[in-house]
Scaffold this motif. Structure first.
Motif, PDB file in Angstrom:
ATOM      1  N   GLY A  30       0.827  -1.199   0.000  1.00  0.00           N
ATOM      2  CA  GLY A  30       0.000   0.000   0.000  1.00  0.00           C
ATOM      3  C   GLY A  30       0.864   1.253   0.000  1.00  0.00           C
ATOM      4  O   GLY A  30       1.942   1.261   0.594  1.00  0.00           O
ATOM      5  N   ARG A  31       0.381   2.309  -0.630  1.00  0.00           N
ATOM      6  CA  ARG A  31       1.164   3.553  -0.739  1.00  0.00           C
ATOM      7  C   ARG A  31       1.510   4.162   0.611  1.00  0.00           C
ATOM      8  O   ARG A  31       2.533   4.836   0.762  1.00  0.00           O
ATOM      9  CB  ARG A  31       0.403   4.576  -1.594  1.00  0.00           C
ATOM     10  CG  ARG A  31       1.099   5.924  -1.690  1.00  0.00           C
ATOM     11  CD  ARG A  31       0.434   6.878  -2.632  1.00  0.00           C
ATOM     12  NE  ARG A  31      -0.800   7.455  -2.161  1.00  0.00           N
ATOM     13  CZ  ARG A  31      -0.885   8.429  -1.243  1.00  0.00           C
ATOM     14  NH1 ARG A  31       0.201   8.899  -0.665  1.00  0.00           N
ATOM     15  NH2 ARG A  31      -2.060   8.915  -0.898  1.00  0.00           N
ATOM     16  N   PRO A  64      -2.720   1.950  -4.603  1.00  0.00           N
ATOM     17  CA  PRO A  64      -3.119   3.320  -4.251  1.00  0.00           C
ATOM     18  C   PRO A  64      -3.946   3.362  -2.962  1.00  0.00           C
ATOM     19  O   PRO A  64      -4.431   2.327  -2.493  1.00  0.00           O
ATOM     20  CB  PRO A  64      -3.988   3.733  -5.433  1.00  0.00           C
ATOM     21  CG  PRO A  64      -4.535   2.463  -5.974  1.00  0.00           C
ATOM     22  CD  PRO A  64      -3.491   1.419  -5.734  1.00  0.00           C
ATOM     23  N   VAL A  65      -4.081   4.561  -2.422  1.00  0.00           N
ATOM     24  CA  VAL A  65      -4.955   4.746  -1.264  1.00  0.00           C
ATOM     25  C   VAL A  65      -6.391   4.817  -1.776  1.00  0.00           C
ATOM     26  O   VAL A  65      -6.707   5.620  -2.662  1.00  0.00           O
ATOM     27  CB  VAL A  65      -4.602   6.042  -0.509  1.00  0.00           C
ATOM     28  CG1 VAL A  65      -5.628   6.334   0.581  1.00  0.00           C
ATOM     29  CG2 VAL A  65      -3.203   5.932   0.092  1.00  0.00           C
ATOM     30  N   LYS A  66      -7.252   3.938  -1.221  1.00  0.00           N
ATOM     31  CA  LYS A  66      -8.664   3.972  -1.576  1.00  0.00           C
ATOM     32  C   LYS A  66      -9.481   4.345  -0.357  1.00  0.00           C
ATOM     33  O   LYS A  66      -9.232   3.845   0.746  1.00  0.00           O
ATOM     34  CB  LYS A  66      -9.108   2.594  -2.084  1.00  0.00           C
ATOM     35  CG  LYS A  66      -8.886   2.408  -3.550  1.00  0.00           C
ATOM     36  CD  LYS A  66      -9.594   1.171  -4.047  1.00  0.00           C
ATOM     37  CE  LYS A  66      -9.047   0.795  -5.420  1.00  0.00           C
ATOM     38  NZ  LYS A  66      -9.131  -0.638  -5.657  1.00  0.00           N
ATOM     39  N   SER A  77     -10.068   6.892  -5.094  1.00  0.00           N
ATOM     40  CA  SER A  77      -8.664   6.754  -4.721  1.00  0.00           C
ATOM     41  C   SER A  77      -7.982   8.112  -4.819  1.00  0.00           C
ATOM     42  O   SER A  77      -8.470   9.029  -5.489  1.00  0.00           O
ATOM     43  CB  SER A  77      -7.962   5.725  -5.601  1.00  0.00           C
ATOM     44  OG  SER A  77      -8.094   6.081  -6.936  1.00  0.00           O
ATOM     45  N   SER A  97      -7.992   0.782   1.508  1.00  0.00           N
ATOM     46  CA  SER A  97      -6.816   0.184   0.890  1.00  0.00           C
ATOM     47  C   SER A  97      -5.686   1.206   0.914  1.00  0.00           C
ATOM     48  O   SER A  97      -5.925   2.414   0.888  1.00  0.00           O
ATOM     49  CB  SER A  97      -7.149  -0.224  -0.543  1.00  0.00           C
ATOM     50  OG  SER A  97      -5.980  -0.491  -1.261  1.00  0.00           O
ATOM     51  N   GLY A  98      -4.449   0.729   0.987  1.00  0.00           N
ATOM     52  CA  GLY A  98      -3.303   1.635   1.005  1.00  0.00           C
ATOM     53  C   GLY A  98      -2.322   1.306   2.118  1.00  0.00           C
ATOM     54  O   GLY A  98      -1.251   1.876   2.202  1.00  0.00           O
TER      55      GLY A  98
END
Lengths: 108, 227
Positions: A30-31, A64-66, A77, A97-98
């Motif tokens: 994750g970013r 990516p950050v979701k 995102s 996510s991320g």
């Protein structure tokens, strides 16, 4: 230490006889994780591991950050570190996510 | 029929930090049993973690809260000595070359503490805004301290620690006005990555805002006890 954990998971994965010399290890990161691909790669190259893992290359995919919005329910995102819903601009969002750090698969 | 392809694939889908997270779950379960609130205090070196922990023992005692401190440092026991002088039960965790505390360090340290009747376990992480944010140590919540001299842009530079924290302490507010620090911009930056965490302005040294912090802890302990 992170690379040590990774190698320990990989050693379990390559133990079965049908698994051959591993060519590629697929990772998803994750970013928001502070992992520098070059550093993980160089640690992985240096760390002690069994024969089946010695030739393996790391393939690191950054996720990516979701965000999921609590107001409008939509997911979006973002590449910025300002977490707002891109549909309704609400700040009431959850990060879905991320933050991952997943050993996804191996190829041999 | 099997073809001549000599390449194969295996899906693993495993969390790389699984070993740490499993240990963290064991710790969380033990804290649940003893109904101990475990807080993980994270900040840069010099942001005022130890000074804050030195300040609060008399106030926690007045509030009838029993507590212990685990303090992390790469090599020295300077912090444990300071916290011990302040009248708290303290265990030093020396992480050696590790820039953060992981769940294994905590598991070992809590085996030396009597957890029965302990309301609060304070973990002072190693001074670092990066790695401590990534490791679950079985805590109920992370608390991040950002001090005024560090600059108002840190939440943008180190988002994860702010995202993961349930409370943000803005420390050294007695220096506001002496340094180029825009507090409104800072709060905007914090809320940009975490719109839910309350922000308490404190001065560990002078004592401003500490009672509000104790109030937050007391409320959080009560929530834990009711569960």
């Amino acid at each position: 230490m992170i690379t040590k954990n990774l190698v320990s998971l990989l050693e379990d994965a390559v133990r079965p006889n049908d698994v051959g010399q591993v060519k590629t290890v697929y990772l998803e990161v994750g970013r928001l994780r502070y992992l520098v691909p070059e550093i993980v790669t160089s640690c992985f190259a240096q760390i002690e591991k069994s024969d089946k893992l010695k030739q393996a290359k790391l393939d690191l995919k950054v996720l990516p950050v979701k965000l999921r919005c609590s107001d409008c329910g939509k997911e979006s995102s973002t590449d910025e570190n300002n977490f707002i819903c891109s549909f309704c601009l609400s700040k009431d969002v959850d990060i879905v996510s991320g933050k991952e750090f997943i050993l996804k698969s191996i190829e041999w | 029929m099997v073809t001549g392809v000599n390449m194969a694939f295996k899906v693993i889908k495993e969390n790389v930090l699984k070993a740490n997270d499993n240990t963290a779950s064991v710790i969380r379960e033990s804290m649940k049993k003893s109904k101990t609130l475990m807080i993980n205090i994270i900040s840069s070196p010099g942001a005022g973690k130890t000074t804050l922990i030195e300040k609060i023992p008399p106030m926690l005692k007045d509030a009838g809260i029993s507590f212990a401190v685990l303090t992390g440092d790469c090599f020295t026991s300077n912090d444990a000595t300071r916290i011990d002088k302040a009248g708290a039960q303290v265990i030093q965790i020396n992480t050696g070359n590790s820039c953060h505390i992981d769940a294994g360090f905590i598991k070992k340290a809590i085996s030396e503490i009597n957890m029965d009747g302990l309301d609060l376990l304070i973990v002072e992480n190693v001074g670092n805004l990066v790695c401590p944010a990534e490791f679950d140590i079985g805590e109920d919540c992370k608390i991040v301290i950002l001090s005024i001299p560090e600059g108002d842009d840190k939440p943008k530079k180190y988002p994860l620690v702010f995202t993961e924290s349930e409370l943000v302490l803005l420390n050294k507010v007695d220096l506001l006005g002496h340094l180029p620090f825009d507090i409104d911009e800072c709060i905007k930056n914090i809320q940009g990555v975490n719109s839910k965490a309350p922000i308490i302005k404190i001065s560990s040294l002078k004592g401003d805002g500490i009672d509000e912090f104790i109030g937050w802890i007391t409320k959080r302990i009560n929530i834990k006890k009711e569960r």
